[in-house]
Design an enzyme around this catalytic site. Structure first.
Site, PDB file in Angstrom:
ATOM      1  N   CYS A  97       0.829  -1.207   0.000  1.00  0.00           N
ATOM      2  CA  CYS A  97       0.000   0.000   0.000  1.00  0.00           C
ATOM      3  C   CYS A  97       0.869   1.264   0.000  1.00  0.00           C
ATOM      4  O   CYS A  97       1.606   1.505   0.969  1.00  0.00           O
ATOM      5  CB  CYS A  97      -0.918  -0.021   1.218  1.00  0.00           C
ATOM      6  SG  CYS A  97      -1.751   1.538   1.567  1.00  0.00           S
ATOM      7  N   CYS A 143       0.422   3.478   3.003  1.00  0.00           N
ATOM      8  CA  CYS A 143       1.026   2.917   4.219  1.00  0.00           C
ATOM      9  C   CYS A 143       2.518   3.212   4.260  1.00  0.00           C
ATOM     10  O   CYS A 143       3.067   3.531   5.323  1.00  0.00           O
ATOM     11  CB  CYS A 143       0.794   1.408   4.276  1.00  0.00           C
ATOM     12  SG  CYS A 143      -0.949   0.923   4.350  1.00  0.00           S
ATOM     13  N   ARG A 198      16.926   7.414  41.333  1.00  0.00           N
ATOM     14  CA  ARG A 198      16.059   6.241  41.462  1.00  0.00           C
ATOM     15  C   ARG A 198      16.541   5.102  40.566  1.00  0.00           C
ATOM     16  O   ARG A 198      17.705   4.742  40.597  1.00  0.00           O
ATOM     17  CB  ARG A 198      14.598   6.628  41.194  1.00  0.00           C
ATOM     18  CG  ARG A 198      14.125   7.796  42.051  1.00  0.00           C
ATOM     19  CD  ARG A 198      12.646   8.042  41.918  1.00  0.00           C
ATOM     20  NE  ARG A 198      11.897   7.097  42.732  1.00  0.00           N
ATOM     21  CZ  ARG A 198      10.759   6.535  42.358  1.00  0.00           C
ATOM     22  NH1 ARG A 198      10.252   6.814  41.163  1.00  0.00           N
ATOM     23  NH2 ARG A 198      10.138   5.694  43.150  1.00  0.00           N
ATOM     24  N   HIS A 228      11.980  -6.054  49.559  1.00  0.00           N
ATOM     25  CA  HIS A 228      10.740  -5.996  50.342  1.00  0.00           C
ATOM     26  C   HIS A 228       9.752  -7.072  49.885  1.00  0.00           C
ATOM     27  O   HIS A 228       9.076  -7.698  50.714  1.00  0.00           O
ATOM     28  CB  HIS A 228      10.105  -4.614  50.217  1.00  0.00           C
ATOM     29  CG  HIS A 228      10.784  -3.547  51.007  1.00  0.00           C
ATOM     30  ND1 HIS A 228      10.906  -3.609  52.380  1.00  0.00           N
ATOM     31  CD2 HIS A 228      11.395  -2.392  50.625  1.00  0.00           C
ATOM     32  CE1 HIS A 228      11.548  -2.519  52.814  1.00  0.00           C
ATOM     33  NE2 HIS A 228      11.864  -1.780  51.770  1.00  0.00           N
ATOM     34  N   GLU A 241      30.173   2.527  49.427  1.00  0.00           N
ATOM     35  CA  GLU A 241      29.661   3.148  50.653  1.00  0.00           C
ATOM     36  C   GLU A 241      28.304   2.579  51.031  1.00  0.00           C
ATOM     37  O   GLU A 241      28.029   2.322  52.206  1.00  0.00           O
ATOM     38  CB  GLU A 241      29.564   4.668  50.458  1.00  0.00           C
ATOM     39  CG  GLU A 241      29.100   5.402  51.704  1.00  0.00           C
ATOM     40  CD  GLU A 241      29.032   6.906  51.502  1.00  0.00           C
ATOM     41  OE1 GLU A 241      28.534   7.602  52.405  1.00  0.00           O
ATOM     42  OE2 GLU A 241      29.472   7.383  50.433  1.00  0.00           O
ATOM     43  N   HIS A 271      15.469   0.282  55.726  1.00  0.00           N
ATOM     44  CA  HIS A 271      15.227   1.155  54.583  1.00  0.00           C
ATOM     45  C   HIS A 271      14.958   2.581  55.051  1.00  0.00           C
ATOM     46  O   HIS A 271      15.454   3.558  54.464  1.00  0.00           O
ATOM     47  CB  HIS A 271      14.060   0.619  53.759  1.00  0.00           C
ATOM     48  CG  HIS A 271      13.956   1.216  52.392  1.00  0.00           C
ATOM     49  ND1 HIS A 271      13.087   0.756  51.436  1.00  0.00           N
ATOM     50  CD2 HIS A 271      14.613   2.255  51.809  1.00  0.00           C
ATOM     51  CE1 HIS A 271      13.213   1.455  50.330  1.00  0.00           C
ATOM     52  NE2 HIS A 271      14.128   2.391  50.539  1.00  0.00           N
ATOM     53  N   ASN A 272      14.161   2.736  56.103  1.00  0.00           N
ATOM     54  CA  ASN A 272      13.905   4.065  56.633  1.00  0.00           C
ATOM     55  C   ASN A 272      15.167   4.700  57.204  1.00  0.00           C
ATOM     56  O   ASN A 272      15.375   5.914  57.099  1.00  0.00           O
ATOM     57  CB  ASN A 272      12.816   4.009  57.710  1.00  0.00           C
ATOM     58  CG  ASN A 272      11.418   4.094  57.123  1.00  0.00           C
ATOM     59  OD1 ASN A 272      11.222   4.608  56.018  1.00  0.00           O
ATOM     60  ND2 ASN A 272      10.434   3.590  57.851  1.00  0.00           N
ATOM     61  N   VAL A 296      18.183   4.194  56.064  1.00  0.00           N
ATOM     62  CA  VAL A 296      18.932   4.649  54.889  1.00  0.00           C
ATOM     63  C   VAL A 296      18.341   5.946  54.354  1.00  0.00           C
ATOM     64  O   VAL A 296      19.061   6.907  54.039  1.00  0.00           O
ATOM     65  CB  VAL A 296      18.932   3.560  53.796  1.00  0.00           C
ATOM     66  CG1 VAL A 296      19.493   4.103  52.485  1.00  0.00           C
ATOM     67  CG2 VAL A 296      19.730   2.347  54.255  1.00  0.00           C
ATOM     68  N   TRP A 336       8.842   5.939  55.511  1.00  0.00           N
ATOM     69  CA  TRP A 336       7.805   5.096  54.889  1.00  0.00           C
ATOM     70  C   TRP A 336       7.141   4.169  55.901  1.00  0.00           C
ATOM     71  O   TRP A 336       7.845   3.642  56.759  1.00  0.00           O
ATOM     72  CB  TRP A 336       8.477   4.267  53.789  1.00  0.00           C
ATOM     73  CG  TRP A 336       7.517   3.618  52.843  1.00  0.00           C
ATOM     74  CD1 TRP A 336       7.093   2.326  52.866  1.00  0.00           C
ATOM     75  CD2 TRP A 336       6.862   4.226  51.751  1.00  0.00           C
ATOM     76  NE1 TRP A 336       6.215   2.097  51.849  1.00  0.00           N
ATOM     77  CE2 TRP A 336       6.042   3.268  51.153  1.00  0.00           C
ATOM     78  CE3 TRP A 336       6.859   5.529  51.232  1.00  0.00           C
ATOM     79  CZ2 TRP A 336       5.248   3.536  50.043  1.00  0.00           C
ATOM     80  CZ3 TRP A 336       6.072   5.784  50.137  1.00  0.00           C
ATOM     81  CH2 TRP A 336       5.281   4.793  49.548  1.00  0.00           C
TER      82      TRP A 336
END
Length: 510
Positions: free
Chosen positions: A74, A77, A306, A317, A347, A377-378, A380, A403
């Site tokens: 086509c 297309c 992140r 977790h 570190e 985790h909290n 950190v 958290w």
């Protein structure tokens, strides 16, 4: 010179002339391809056909999908392709500007293999574009389906018009000139706890990325062999993704052959190590399409925030809320040893090692281990909050927080004084926190996979064997064989449970 020689020379000349003509056609074809398709001939839209249509749409992490039905012969297309590709490069592939939102695909109806598939969607003209949630494409479409979740895109004849149409559907303001990592459209995870469901893809991404890092930096050594085996056993038993469980099992089943205990005693251990890494690269620990090269829930608003570290935390977790009481100490030592030996940030792993070493006694309850990991985790986050505030290195869209916040779990919090700062001053209701962790990193995390049928079928939990350092031993070897055969773990899990009842927990490593 004989007549035979002249004939041979003439034939060689003819062959050479033909090859030059063919080469010229190839060059012209490549030039023409670049003219039609733009300066970048790379196709970003995913080619689908009758054999992979359902599987690709079922497996995508994208919220929406567009399927273009076209025919290769086509002319319209062919002319439309570069418009479609200009939009597809925003959403598809590892270098996508806005990944994980829209999967853009195409189906060539000129191929006989796709005839029934195109009929299933009542394709009446080329190109014809459909929009909808990926899993809603399985049933097909017809013009008399009033309640169909699929929509025909009626205003997408140029790249600008197609992108404007998409923006209207999802309330975005994307542009064709958007550049990667300008993520001002990201919504903060703090606004909707249900967003964690998108993190199941990031857990897969983090698992595959961690495996790639181990191989790239040649981190498998005589002293790290056993910690890696223990962590792989944990993944086989409790990873939230079935394909990661299967991939980890495949690695583990072959590990003794690829990485025998005496490998480093050989004079050729450097050669053996290189060969081992070469073979391990052929294993896809979470499937052949992972890592995808982008993050969903864990995507930062800046390039360097992140991503992998977020995905790794979610993985840990999710493992912590899937184990049973008898596995808590094994899971603790497996995770601590893995971070200590394989997390490449010096570190970070030193801080984590110190937190692990501060644990005085062995864990006997899964609840206690999950709450320890949450508290770590909290701790950190609390440390990084201060560092990022002073150095201005944090993600402005996703600042570190303690958290879970009160809007996520009001029942987790007692009162907090107006002058209190940091997680240590919050009066936590730890039983409520544990319930939240189970729901958040357990059921909600895998809710998308439940919808797509990508979880194990029988829901049976596998119990970890505590003392093994070999890759394949009874009963772990039997479990892996069952995993690879895609059979249920139930009978073997019962055996493990009976063994765990008589086991004494090991002391904390330090």
């Amino acid at each position: 010179m004989s007549l035979v020689h002249w004939i041979l020379i003439l034939n060689l000349w003819i062959l050479k002339a033909n090859s030059l003509q063919a080469g010229s056609r190839v060059v012209l074809r490549e030039i023409g391809h670049n003219i039609v398709g733009g300066s970048d001939p790379k196709d970003y839209a995913v080619e689908l056909n009758a054999t992979n249509f359902d599987a690709v749409l079922k497996d995508t992490p994208a919220t929406y999908a567009i399927v273009e039905f076209f025919a290769l012969w086509c002319p319209a297309c062919r002319n439309y392709k570069h418009h479609y590709e200009n939009v597809a490069k925003l959403f598809n592939g590892p270098n996508a500007v806005h990944p994980g939102i829209v999967l853009m695909t195409r189906v060539d109806c000129a191929l006989k293999i796709n005839s029934k598939l195109c009929d299933k969607f009542s394709v009446s003209h080329y190109p014809m574009l459909f929009w909808g949630p990926p899993t809603k494409f399985f049933a097909g479409w017809s013009s008399n389906q009033a309640k169909s979740k699929l929509r025909v895109i009626d205003d997408g004849r140029t790249a600008e018009r197609l992108l404007n149409w998409i923006n209207k559907q999802i309330g975005s303001s994307y542009g064709l000139e958007d550049e990667k990592f300008e993520n001002e459209h990201l919504s903060s995870n703090i606004s909707d706890p249900g967003q964690i469901a998108r993190a199941v893809y990031d857990v897969e991404e983090a698992t595959a990325t961690a495996f790639d890092i181990i191989l790239e930096h040649k981190m498998i050594k005589s002293e790290t062999r056993a910690p890696l085996i223990k962590f792989l056993q944990l993944l086989v038993a409790h990873h939230p993704s079935r394909r990661c469980r299967k991939g980890s099992a495949e690695v583990l089943v072959n590990f003794d052959d690829l990485c025998p205990l005496d490998m480093w005693s050989s004079d050729k251990h450097d050669v053996d190590t290189s060969n081992m890494i070469g073979v391990l690269r052929n294993f896809h620990i979470c499937g052949k399409d992972v890592p995808r090269g982008y993050w969903m829930f864990c995507r930062g608003s800046k390039n360097d925030t992140r991503g992998f570290s977020c995905g790794l935390w979610v993985l840990m977790h999710s493992l912590s809320v899937r184990i049973e009481d008898g596995e808590s100490q094994t899971a603790f030592t497996s995770i601590c040893d893995f971070i200590h030996n394989f997390f490449i940030c010096q570190e970070c792993r030193q801080h984590f090692y110190e937190m692990c070493s501060s644990v005085k006694g062995p864990f006997t309850k899964a609840r206690d281990f999950a709450l320890w990991l949450w508290s770590a985790h909290n701790e950190v986050n609390e440390r990084l909050m201060k560092e990022e505030a002073s150095l201005k290195t944090g993600d402005p869209k996703f600042p570190k927080i303690i958290w879970p916040p009160k809007q996520f779990c009001p029942s987790c919090h007692h009162s907090r004084g107006p002058k209190d700062k940091g997680g240590s001053q919050i009066d936590w209701k730890r039983d409520e926190v544990f319930k939240f962790l189970i729901s958040y990193y357990g059921n909600t995390l895998v809710s998308l996979y439940k919808e797509k049928g990508l979880l194990v079928g029988d829901g049976t939990t596998v119990i970890l064997e505590d003392s093994s350092t070999n890759a394949v031993v009874v009963p772990v070897g039997a479990a892996l064989a069952i995993a690879l055969a895609s059979c249920a773990f139930g009978a073997l899990a019962c055996y493990w449970r009976s063994q765990q009842k008589n086991r004494k927990p090991r002391r904390s490593w330090s």
